[in-house]
Design a protein around this motif. Sequence first.
Motif, PDB file in Angstrom:
ATOM      1  N   ARG A 227     -16.817  13.912   8.341  1.00  0.00           N
ATOM      2  CA  ARG A 227     -16.127  14.213   7.078  1.00  0.00           C
ATOM      3  C   ARG A 227     -15.784  12.945   6.308  1.00  0.00           C
ATOM      4  N   CYS A 228     -16.748  12.034   6.265  1.00  0.00           N
ATOM      5  CA  CYS A 228     -16.552  10.816   5.475  1.00  0.00           C
ATOM      6  C   CYS A 228     -17.908  10.253   5.082  1.00  0.00           C
ATOM      7  N   GLY A 229     -17.934   9.490   3.995  1.00  0.00           N
ATOM      8  CA  GLY A 229     -19.163   8.854   3.557  1.00  0.00           C
ATOM      9  C   GLY A 229     -19.640   7.826   4.572  1.00  0.00           C
ATOM     10  N   LEU A 230     -20.894   7.436   4.453  1.00  0.00           N
ATOM     11  CA  LEU A 230     -21.481   6.534   5.449  1.00  0.00           C
ATOM     12  C   LEU A 230     -20.891   5.132   5.404  1.00  0.00           C
ATOM     13  N   SER A 231     -20.253   4.760   4.293  1.00  0.00           N
ATOM     14  CA  SER A 231     -19.636   3.437   4.241  1.00  0.00           C
ATOM     15  C   SER A 231     -18.576   3.286   5.330  1.00  0.00           C
ATOM     16  N   ALA A 232     -17.915   4.391   5.684  1.00  0.00           N
ATOM     17  CA  ALA A 232     -16.883   4.338   6.722  1.00  0.00           C
ATOM     18  C   ALA A 232     -17.457   4.011   8.098  1.00  0.00           C
ATOM     19  N   PHE A 234     -19.736   1.753   8.726  1.00  0.00           N
ATOM     20  CA  PHE A 234     -20.261   0.399   8.865  1.00  0.00           C
ATOM     21  C   PHE A 234     -19.361  -0.689   8.273  1.00  0.00           C
ATOM     22  N   GLN A 235     -18.164  -0.346   7.835  1.00  0.00           N
ATOM     23  CA  GLN A 235     -17.301  -1.343   7.208  1.00  0.00           C
ATOM     24  C   GLN A 235     -16.632  -2.251   8.231  1.00  0.00           C
ATOM     25  N   GLN A 236     -16.453  -1.758   9.440  1.00  0.00           N
ATOM     26  CA  GLN A 236     -15.813  -2.563  10.486  1.00  0.00           C
ATOM     27  C   GLN A 236     -16.841  -2.904  11.563  1.00  0.00           C
ATOM     28  N   PRO A 237     -16.999  -4.191  11.889  1.00  0.00           N
ATOM     29  CA  PRO A 237     -18.035  -4.598  12.855  1.00  0.00           C
ATOM     30  C   PRO A 237     -17.926  -3.886  14.203  1.00  0.00           C
ATOM     31  N   GLU A 238     -16.687  -3.719  14.712  1.00  0.00           N
ATOM     32  CA  GLU A 238     -16.523  -3.082  16.016  1.00  0.00           C
ATOM     33  C   GLU A 238     -17.016  -1.633  15.966  1.00  0.00           C
ATOM     34  N   LEU A 239     -16.688  -0.924  14.897  1.00  0.00           N
ATOM     35  CA  LEU A 239     -17.113   0.465  14.759  1.00  0.00           C
ATOM     36  C   LEU A 239     -18.618   0.560  14.567  1.00  0.00           C
ATOM     37  N   GLU A 240     -19.167  -0.355  13.779  1.00  0.00           N
ATOM     38  CA  GLU A 240     -20.624  -0.379  13.582  1.00  0.00           C
ATOM     39  C   GLU A 240     -21.349  -0.583  14.910  1.00  0.00           C
ATOM     40  N   ASP A 241     -20.800  -1.464  15.759  1.00  0.00           N
ATOM     41  CA  ASP A 241     -21.422  -1.711  17.058  1.00  0.00           C
ATOM     42  C   ASP A 241     -21.384  -0.472  17.950  1.00  0.00           C
ATOM     43  N   GLN A 242     -20.369   0.358  17.785  1.00  0.00           N
ATOM     44  CA  GLN A 242     -20.266   1.585  18.564  1.00  0.00           C
ATOM     45  C   GLN A 242     -21.213   2.666  18.038  1.00  0.00           C
ATOM     46  N   VAL A 243     -21.295   2.773  16.734  1.00  0.00           N
ATOM     47  CA  VAL A 243     -22.004   3.880  16.091  1.00  0.00           C
ATOM     48  C   VAL A 243     -23.519   3.667  16.072  1.00  0.00           C
ATOM     49  N   THR A 244     -23.959   2.468  15.784  1.00  0.00           N
ATOM     50  CA  THR A 244     -25.380   2.224  15.542  1.00  0.00           C
ATOM     51  C   THR A 244     -26.277   2.596  16.728  1.00  0.00           C
ATOM     52  N   PRO A 245     -25.941   2.248  17.983  1.00  0.00           N
ATOM     53  CA  PRO A 245     -26.819   2.660  19.087  1.00  0.00           C
ATOM     54  C   PRO A 245     -26.952   4.182  19.220  1.00  0.00           C
ATOM     55  N   ILE A 246     -25.894   4.906  18.923  1.00  0.00           N
ATOM     56  CA  ILE A 246     -25.941   6.365  18.998  1.00  0.00           C
ATOM     57  C   ILE A 246     -26.851   6.913  17.909  1.00  0.00           C
ATOM     58  N   ILE A 247     -26.723   6.352  16.709  1.00  0.00           N
ATOM     59  CA  ILE A 247     -27.573   6.775  15.596  1.00  0.00           C
ATOM     60  C   ILE A 247     -29.041   6.480  15.908  1.00  0.00           C
ATOM     61  N   GLU A 279     -31.434  -0.541   6.387  1.00  0.00           N
ATOM     62  CA  GLU A 279     -31.246  -0.408   4.941  1.00  0.00           C
ATOM     63  C   GLU A 279     -30.061   0.489   4.624  1.00  0.00           C
ATOM     64  N   THR A 280     -29.864   1.520   5.421  1.00  0.00           N
ATOM     65  CA  THR A 280     -28.707   2.388   5.213  1.00  0.00           C
ATOM     66  C   THR A 280     -27.413   1.620   5.447  1.00  0.00           C
ATOM     67  N   VAL A 281     -27.381   0.800   6.495  1.00  0.00           N
ATOM     68  CA  VAL A 281     -26.209  -0.026   6.762  1.00  0.00           C
ATOM     69  C   VAL A 281     -25.955  -0.974   5.600  1.00  0.00           C
ATOM     70  N   PHE A 282     -27.010  -1.640   5.133  1.00  0.00           N
ATOM     71  CA  PHE A 282     -26.869  -2.604   4.038  1.00  0.00           C
ATOM     72  C   PHE A 282     -26.296  -1.942   2.785  1.00  0.00           C
ATOM     73  N   LEU A 283     -26.867  -0.824   2.404  1.00  0.00           N
ATOM     74  CA  LEU A 283     -26.438  -0.168   1.174  1.00  0.00           C
ATOM     75  C   LEU A 283     -25.017   0.363   1.274  1.00  0.00           C
ATOM     76  N   ASN A 284     -24.624   0.789   2.454  1.00  0.00           N
ATOM     77  CA  ASN A 284     -23.299   1.377   2.594  1.00  0.00           C
ATOM     78  C   ASN A 284     -22.215   0.375   2.962  1.00  0.00           C
ATOM     79  N   LYS A 285     -22.599  -0.865   3.201  1.00  0.00           N
ATOM     80  CA  LYS A 285     -21.612  -1.920   3.412  1.00  0.00           C
ATOM     81  C   LYS A 285     -21.267  -2.645   2.114  1.00  0.00           C
ATOM     82  N   ARG A 286     -21.995  -2.333   1.069  1.00  0.00           N
ATOM     83  CA  ARG A 286     -21.714  -2.979  -0.212  1.00  0.00           C
ATOM     84  C   ARG A 286     -20.322  -2.585  -0.711  1.00  0.00           C
ATOM     85  N   PRO A 287     -19.602  -3.511  -1.331  1.00  0.00           N
ATOM     86  CA  PRO A 287     -18.281  -3.178  -1.880  1.00  0.00           C
ATOM     87  C   PRO A 287     -18.406  -2.024  -2.890  1.00  0.00           C
ATOM     88  N   GLY A 288     -17.531  -1.082  -2.786  1.00  0.00           N
ATOM     89  CA  GLY A 288     -17.520   0.024  -3.736  1.00  0.00           C
ATOM     90  C   GLY A 288     -18.517   1.115  -3.447  1.00  0.00           C
TER      91      GLY A 288
END
Length: 372
Positions: A227-232, A234-247, A279-288
């Motif tokens: 229930r949140c956009g994809l930016s959520a 990948f904005q925090q490195p620790e969370l990105e490290d947890q999520v990316t292998p599962i994805i 590319e999805t990570v890159f686009l969703n880590k952009r400010p705004g």
Amino acid sequence: MAGPVDVLLVGFGAVGAMYAFILQRGGLARVSVVARSNYHVVKEHGIAISSRKYGDTKSWRPYRVFNSVAAALDRPYAFVVIATKALPDVGQKNSEVLAPLLSPSYAFPQPAYVIMQNGLGVENDLFHAADVASSGNPRVILASLYIMANLVDGGVQHEDVDRLIIGVCRKSSARENSADETALLEDFAALIRAGGSDAQVTHEIQGIKFSKNVWNAVFSSCATLARCGLSAFFQQPELEDQVTPIIRAMFHEVVAVGRALGYDETVIPTSAIDASIAETVFLNKRPGSRHKPSMLLDLELHQPLELDVILGDLIRRARILSVDIPRIETLYALLSVVQTQLISKPAQTAVTPKASHCPNCSLGIPDQCVLT
């Protein structure tokens, strides 16, 4: 085709409105539209279209507007385009939506049907119904869409990308288009191209549709469940490290189904998995970054999800082929709970962007990125 042909388009959301506009803009088609929920507004005031590619039109109107398919049966159509949400599991099968055209009471020859919908298996029931209605000669075109358009406050906001890849549905296992099939596809592509858009003809539409569904099956489903956009994600490195292998593991599960179906590296390159995620990570880590997949937007509006065609059909294929996809099955089971709640409660009035189609990351189609 000599002179403008009649086209009926059913479903006047962001995608339907833009392709009605494109078809009519080319001058080769007279476009009649079935607009159900927004019929009165479109009939009285038209629809505002703001496009980086085509400019701004404050009050665009199609050739004719109807509030039902049954009201539009007064003439033969060369093509009937269906651009509604694909919701067969909640009682909205394409063959039922288009039933008046498929009935013996329709006094004209059967048109060619063009399906502009996300997901897998969206053509099945319509192809069977068209087969019966045409006495064994169904003409059904399946489209894979790459378009960036939102419905916002009753108008359409469109960026500068709108692209179709189209192919025919057929009974046989033929891998090449016949002369008649090529002519049919080129006739429809010509209408789209005349309007300034891009349309490509393929002999392997099923593989392309499967390839596009890979991203939806993983990222759209995860965003909706969270229930949140994809930016959520990948904005925090620790969370990105947890999520990316599962994805990544989920992507590999879906691709494994594709391999079992016979889609090799030329259709779904394995290397595209990491490229798509990156590319999805890159686009969703952009400010705004504010993009939300359309499935998540449906959830926010308390509207049914395109769950069956994005995940359900995929799982059924995996089971037939004995491919183990436990993570995808978990997504489907949990989202089925959400779907049940949505169906049991009335939808809210849409006041936020609806049906976002953002070219972001299309697995297996180089240089095309799709977030839908």
